[in-house]
Enzyme design. Structure first.
Site, PDB file in Angstrom:
ATOM      1  N   LYS A   1       0.833  -1.202   0.000  1.00 22.62           N
ATOM      2  CA  LYS A   1       0.000   0.000   0.000  1.00 22.62           C
ATOM      3  C   LYS A   1       0.866   1.250   0.000  1.00 22.62           C
ATOM      4  CE  LYS A   1      -1.639   2.120   3.533  1.00 22.62           C
ATOM      5  NZ  LYS A   1      -2.320   2.535   4.780  1.00 22.62           N
TER       6      LYS A   1
ATOM      7  N   ASP B   1      -6.420   0.742   0.936  1.00 27.65           N
ATOM      8  CA  ASP B   1      -6.479   1.034   2.365  1.00 27.65           C
ATOM      9  C   ASP B   1      -7.845   0.608   2.899  1.00 27.65           C
ATOM     10  OD1 ASP B   1      -8.254   2.941   1.456  1.00 27.65           O
ATOM     11  OD2 ASP B   1      -7.296   4.632   2.473  1.00 27.65           O
TER      12      ASP B   1
END
Length: 320
Positions: free
Chosen positions: A191, A209
């Site tokens: 991420k 996320d």
């Protein structure tokens, strides 16, 4: 006693039934009464049973909605993306940064806290340690004190000082532009790597996320919960060129309208495309009160937002 007296007593005894005989007669009469009552109610019972059977049969035979085909899913997903692009034409990374190093550190610090709190914290950090070499040589206790507002400051200090050391020793003090190198840095996962690649290097990537994962499941784009599997599933629905901006739009929508606990369904611009419409507040007036940041007339998360941002800059740390 006379014969007539004896005959009178015998006649009286025969005319008056004994308790035992009365009980016996009552037992014989009861089934007859029940049978008569049962005959009267039997047709209704049969009709009720028949109605239940018919209802159950109809429910079983009712046609089920066909599952969405992959082609239909792709069309719906891309239409949602186009709608979000109109609503959030100004979508952007919500972390303040001036270079790849600052974005990398800020993204690591954003774990388990808001981008706003990170943006309020990093000015002092970057003023004290503007380069990887500076941060790698810092006193850990001083770094901990600077980033304390972001939470988990000891673990985060270890991560950002570790990645700064790795950049100094292995990459000439520069942030690498490849995911293979980024994910090897302390505290950096996929991420974080995609945030840096997409926004500092222009390399397309999908940032999964908590907001992104929640919304793509609400929209039935995927049922996956593992971030890597979510990333792979969504990548099949969109061209690579859309990945970075798609991530920003979805995250913007999740923070402003489609909240975790109480989404503002009544103020949602893509309500007609959402299979989960109704999970939140559907009354338009009540839904408006749930809007956040610029949608609700409130400051955003960046102290230094881009020029086209329609909202108010966030206040610095400690400001009223």
């Amino acid at each position: 006693m006379s014969k007539r007296s004896e005959q009178n007593q015998a006649t009286a005894g025969a005319a008056k039934p004994t308790p035992a005989k009365r009980a016996s007669a009552a037992k014989k009469a009861t089934p007859a009464k029940k049978t008569a009552a049962a005959k009267k109610t039997a047709p209704a019972t049969k009709a009720t049973k028949a109605a239940k059977v018919t209802k159950a049969t109809k429910a079983t035979q009712a046609p089920k909605a066909k599952p969405e085909s992959h082609t239909a899913l792709v069309r719906r997903a891309r239409r949602i993306n186009r709608e979000l692009a109109e609503v959030y034409s100004y979508a952007h990374p919500e972390l303040d940064f001036e270079n790849p190093f600052e974005l990398l550190v800020a993204t690591v610090l954003s774990a388990q806290t808001t981008d706003l709190r990170v943006n309020q914290t990093t000015p002092r950090l970057f003023a004290a340690y503007p380069t990887p070499e500076d941060l790698a040589a810092a006193n850990p206790e001083e770094v901990e004190e600077l980033i304390r507002p972001t939470g988990f400051f000891r673990a985060k200090t270890k991560s950002i000082m570790g990645l700064a050391t790795a950049l100094r020793d292995n990459h000439g003090g520069e942030v690498p532009g490849r995911i293979e190198d980024l994910v090897k840095l302390p505290g950096v996962g996929r991420k974080t790597a995609f945030v840096v690649l997409g926004n500092a290097f222009g390399v397309p990537g999908i940032t999964v996320d908590t907001h992104f994962g929640r919304l793509v499941r609400r929209w039935k784009w995927t049922e996956e919960t593992d971030p890597v599997k979510v990333e792979a599933a969504i990548a099949e629905l969109f061209p690579k060129s859309e990945w970075t901006m798609l991530s920003h739009r979805v995250i913007f929508h999740g923070r402003r309208i489609c909240h975790s606990r109480k989404p503002a369904c009544g103020a949602c611009p893509i309500a007609d495309l959402c299979p989960s419409y109704g999970e939140g507040e559907t009354d338009p007036e009540k839904a408006k009160k749930l809007l956040k940041y610029e949608m609700g007339g409130l400051p955003g998360q960046r102290l230094k937002p881009p020029p086209d941002y329609p909202g108010k800059p966030a206040p610095p740390l400690g400001a009223a």
